[in-house]
Design a protein around this motif. Structure first.
Motif, PDB file in Angstrom:
ATOM      1  N   VAL A 232     -10.408  22.437 -22.059  1.00  0.00           N
ATOM      2  CA  VAL A 232      -9.554  21.951 -22.718  1.00  0.00           C
ATOM      3  C   VAL A 232      -8.282  22.454 -22.132  1.00  0.00           C
ATOM      4  O   VAL A 232      -8.349  23.691 -20.946  1.00  0.00           O
ATOM      5  N   TYR A 233      -7.088  21.730 -21.903  1.00  0.00           N
ATOM      6  CA  TYR A 233      -5.962  21.567 -21.413  1.00  0.00           C
ATOM      7  C   TYR A 233      -4.168  21.768 -21.981  1.00  0.00           C
ATOM      8  O   TYR A 233      -4.838  21.181 -23.735  1.00  0.00           O
ATOM      9  N   LYS A 234      -3.912  22.202 -21.303  1.00  0.00           N
ATOM     10  CA  LYS A 234      -2.271  21.882 -22.358  1.00  0.00           C
ATOM     11  C   LYS A 234      -1.280  21.366 -21.589  1.00  0.00           C
ATOM     12  O   LYS A 234      -1.366  22.445 -20.591  1.00  0.00           O
ATOM     13  N   GLN A 235       0.058  20.681 -21.898  1.00  0.00           N
ATOM     14  CA  GLN A 235       0.548  20.363 -20.616  1.00  0.00           C
ATOM     15  C   GLN A 235       1.383  21.040 -20.685  1.00  0.00           C
ATOM     16  O   GLN A 235       2.233  21.794 -21.649  1.00  0.00           O
ATOM     17  N   ILE A 236       1.917  21.969 -19.787  1.00  0.00           N
ATOM     18  CA  ILE A 236       3.204  22.937 -19.776  1.00  0.00           C
ATOM     19  C   ILE A 236       4.563  22.727 -19.671  1.00  0.00           C
ATOM     20  O   ILE A 236       5.464  23.368 -19.728  1.00  0.00           O
ATOM     21  N   VAL A 237       3.933  21.350 -18.765  1.00  0.00           N
ATOM     22  CA  VAL A 237       5.610  20.719 -18.171  1.00  0.00           C
ATOM     23  C   VAL A 237       5.035  19.180 -18.582  1.00  0.00           C
ATOM     24  O   VAL A 237       3.672  19.196 -18.251  1.00  0.00           O
ATOM     25  N   LEU A 238       6.211  18.852 -19.180  1.00  0.00           N
ATOM     26  CA  LEU A 238       5.554  17.268 -20.062  1.00  0.00           C
ATOM     27  C   LEU A 238       5.810  16.297 -19.138  1.00  0.00           C
ATOM     28  O   LEU A 238       7.530  16.170 -19.292  1.00  0.00           O
ATOM     29  N   PRO A 239       5.669  15.346 -19.605  1.00  0.00           N
ATOM     30  CA  PRO A 239       7.019  13.908 -19.211  1.00  0.00           C
ATOM     31  C   PRO A 239       7.969  13.302 -20.611  1.00  0.00           C
ATOM     32  O   PRO A 239       7.638  14.065 -21.161  1.00  0.00           O
ATOM     33  N   ALA A 240       8.558  12.851 -20.131  1.00  0.00           N
ATOM     34  CA  ALA A 240       9.848  12.990 -20.803  1.00  0.00           C
ATOM     35  C   ALA A 240      10.164  12.092 -22.157  1.00  0.00           C
ATOM     36  O   ALA A 240       9.916  12.811 -23.380  1.00  0.00           O
ATOM     37  N   LEU A 241       8.512  11.136 -22.635  1.00  0.00           N
ATOM     38  CA  LEU A 241       7.961  10.887 -23.775  1.00  0.00           C
ATOM     39  C   LEU A 241       7.631  11.951 -24.861  1.00  0.00           C
ATOM     40  O   LEU A 241       7.186  11.747 -25.614  1.00  0.00           O
ATOM     41  N   LEU A 242       7.307  13.450 -24.309  1.00  0.00           N
ATOM     42  CA  LEU A 242       6.015  14.253 -25.045  1.00  0.00           C
ATOM     43  C   LEU A 242       6.887  15.477 -25.374  1.00  0.00           C
ATOM     44  O   LEU A 242       7.452  16.215 -24.182  1.00  0.00           O
ATOM     45  N   SER A 243       6.761  15.507 -26.371  1.00  0.00           N
ATOM     46  CA  SER A 243       7.334  17.005 -26.528  1.00  0.00           C
ATOM     47  C   SER A 243       5.728  17.769 -26.708  1.00  0.00           C
ATOM     48  O   SER A 243       5.750  19.219 -27.007  1.00  0.00           O
ATOM     49  N   LEU A 244       4.737  17.241 -26.612  1.00  0.00           N
ATOM     50  CA  LEU A 244       3.462  18.312 -27.056  1.00  0.00           C
ATOM     51  C   LEU A 244       2.456  17.343 -26.006  1.00  0.00           C
ATOM     52  O   LEU A 244       2.566  16.073 -26.507  1.00  0.00           O
ATOM     53  N   HIS A 245       0.828  17.970 -25.737  1.00  0.00           N
ATOM     54  CA  HIS A 245       0.471  17.456 -25.119  1.00  0.00           C
ATOM     55  C   HIS A 245      -0.899  18.662 -24.591  1.00  0.00           C
ATOM     56  O   HIS A 245      -1.033  18.964 -24.061  1.00  0.00           O
ATOM     57  N   THR A 246      -2.015  18.155 -25.794  1.00  0.00           N
ATOM     58  CA  THR A 246      -3.182  18.873 -25.911  1.00  0.00           C
ATOM     59  C   THR A 246      -4.149  17.714 -25.304  1.00  0.00           C
ATOM     60  O   THR A 246      -4.427  16.887 -25.927  1.00  0.00           O
ATOM     61  N   GLY A 247      -5.451  18.343 -24.737  1.00  0.00           N
ATOM     62  CA  GLY A 247      -6.349  17.799 -24.189  1.00  0.00           C
ATOM     63  C   GLY A 247      -7.773  18.172 -24.271  1.00  0.00           C
ATOM     64  O   GLY A 247      -7.837  19.179 -24.216  1.00  0.00           O
ATOM     65  N   ASN A 248      -9.152  17.782 -23.856  1.00  0.00           N
ATOM     66  CA  ASN A 248     -10.047  17.849 -24.383  1.00  0.00           C
ATOM     67  C   ASN A 248     -10.993  16.960 -23.066  1.00  0.00           C
ATOM     68  O   ASN A 248     -10.995  16.192 -23.738  1.00  0.00           O
ATOM     69  N   TRP A 249     -12.275  17.328 -21.949  1.00  0.00           N
ATOM     70  CA  TRP A 249     -12.424  16.680 -21.524  1.00  0.00           C
ATOM     71  C   TRP A 249     -14.137  17.768 -22.200  1.00  0.00           C
ATOM     72  O   TRP A 249     -14.483  17.964 -22.073  1.00  0.00           O
ATOM     73  N   LEU A 250     -14.892  16.416 -23.018  1.00  0.00           N
ATOM     74  CA  LEU A 250     -15.805  17.237 -23.623  1.00  0.00           C
ATOM     75  C   LEU A 250     -17.035  16.536 -23.564  1.00  0.00           C
ATOM     76  O   LEU A 250     -17.400  14.992 -23.079  1.00  0.00           O
TER      77      LEU A 250
END
Length: 313
Positions: A232-250
């Motif tokens: 499970v991950y969460k970006q804490i430095v994001l690309p310009a187009l995003l204000s949030l990005h969370t993800g999951n490899w399952l």
């Protein structure tokens, strides 16, 4: 022993007290709502009482702890206390208090009490800063994300996934995804990578990623790794187009193979759409662009993971 430090932060939210309470009560939503939170899991659940494990950042450092909560929906209060704290914190607890206001909104109060290990002044100063920073950002994000949750700006939110079946072992696929320090050599779209893992299973991953037009952008993520089944991950430095990005490899076993799914949840940063995509672009254009870019990278990573694992059979 010094008495516990007690602090309070508050904010006014233009949403019903009940809806705000529900968002705070449902820990599954925390990574999307609260900037410091990376991942939360239930360990125990009973009527009005819970035991949860939280992975989050404090002063930019990844931390993990276990807390107990007492939920009181009638009084709109949630008490919490860390079961085992992470140094320099010796003890930490507090209460969420949601108070309805006459205009149909509510006031949210976040109370904390805490002590430092050995009552160390330097440790206490570190905790003061972490609590103030996290409380301020959590309350501001709660206010902002109520709009997402209640639908006023729901068009900014996008969730999607990519899946592949691999005729290999879950352990080999997991190793490929976990060993991100090797991605610079293994993945064509990764130009540079830095991986820190001071605590086993808790990673800070920084990457320079190439886009289709040849440009490079930098992201930084906190990753929580559960061997052979999930990252499970969460970006804490994001690309310009995003204000949030969370993800999951399952990773899910499937006969003599494994089904691997890459999940993404993003929120579009509307303030940067024109700068990145041009003056005529709208939210739907940004969502299509982001989905194409992230899915492309995910599918490429899954393809290389598949090749790696199947070669090792």
């Amino acid at each position: 022993m010094q008495p516990a430090r007690e602090v309070e932060h508050d904010i006014t939210v233009a949403a019903s007290a009940e809806s705000v309470y529900r968002l705070i009560a449902e820990v599954e939503s925390w990574p999307r709502i609260f900037p410091p939170t990376v991942h939360v899991e239930y360990l125990e659940r009973d009527e009005g009482r819970e035991r949860i494990r939280i992975w989050a950042t404090a002063n930019g450092e990844p931390k993990s702890w276990t807390s107990r909560r007492i939920l009181d929906p009638d009084r709109l209060r949630i008490e919490f206390r860390q079961e085992v704290s992470t140094p320099p914190v010796a003890a930490m607890g507090g209460t969420w208090v949601i108070e309805p206001t006459s205009d149909g909104g509510c006031r949210v109060r976040l109370l904390h009490d805490y002590r430092a290990v050995d009552d160390d002044p330097g440790g206490l100063t570190w905790i003061d800063k972490a609590v103030d920073r996290n409380s301020t950002s959590e309350l501001a994000a709660l206010k902002t994300n109520v709009e997402l949750a209640t639908g006023a700006e729901a068009d900014r939110l996008l969730s999607f996934e990519d899946t592949v079946r691999i005729d290999g072992s879950a352990a080999d696929v997991y190793d490929f995804l976990n060993d991100a320090q090797l991605w610079e050599k293994r993945l064509p779209h990764v130009a540079r990578v830095s991986l820190l893992e001071d605590v086993p299973g808790l990673q800070v991953l920084e990457m320079d990623t190439r886009t289709k037009d040849g440009s490079v952008h930098t992201t930084k993520s906190v990753r929580v790794c559960f061997p052979h089944r999930r990252i499970v991950y969460k970006q804490i430095v994001l690309p310009a187009l995003l204000s949030l990005h969370t993800g999951n490899w399952l990773l899910e076993p499937d006969g003599d193979g494994v089904v691997v799914t890459s999940e993404h949840t993003v929120v579009i940063n509307t303030a940067n759409i024109a700068k990145v995509l041009g003056d005529q672009a709208v939210v739907e254009d940004a969502k299509a662009f982001v989905r194409s870019a992230l899915s492309g990278n995910s599918r490429a990573t899954l393809g290389h993971a598949k090749e790696y694992a199947e070669r090792r059979r």
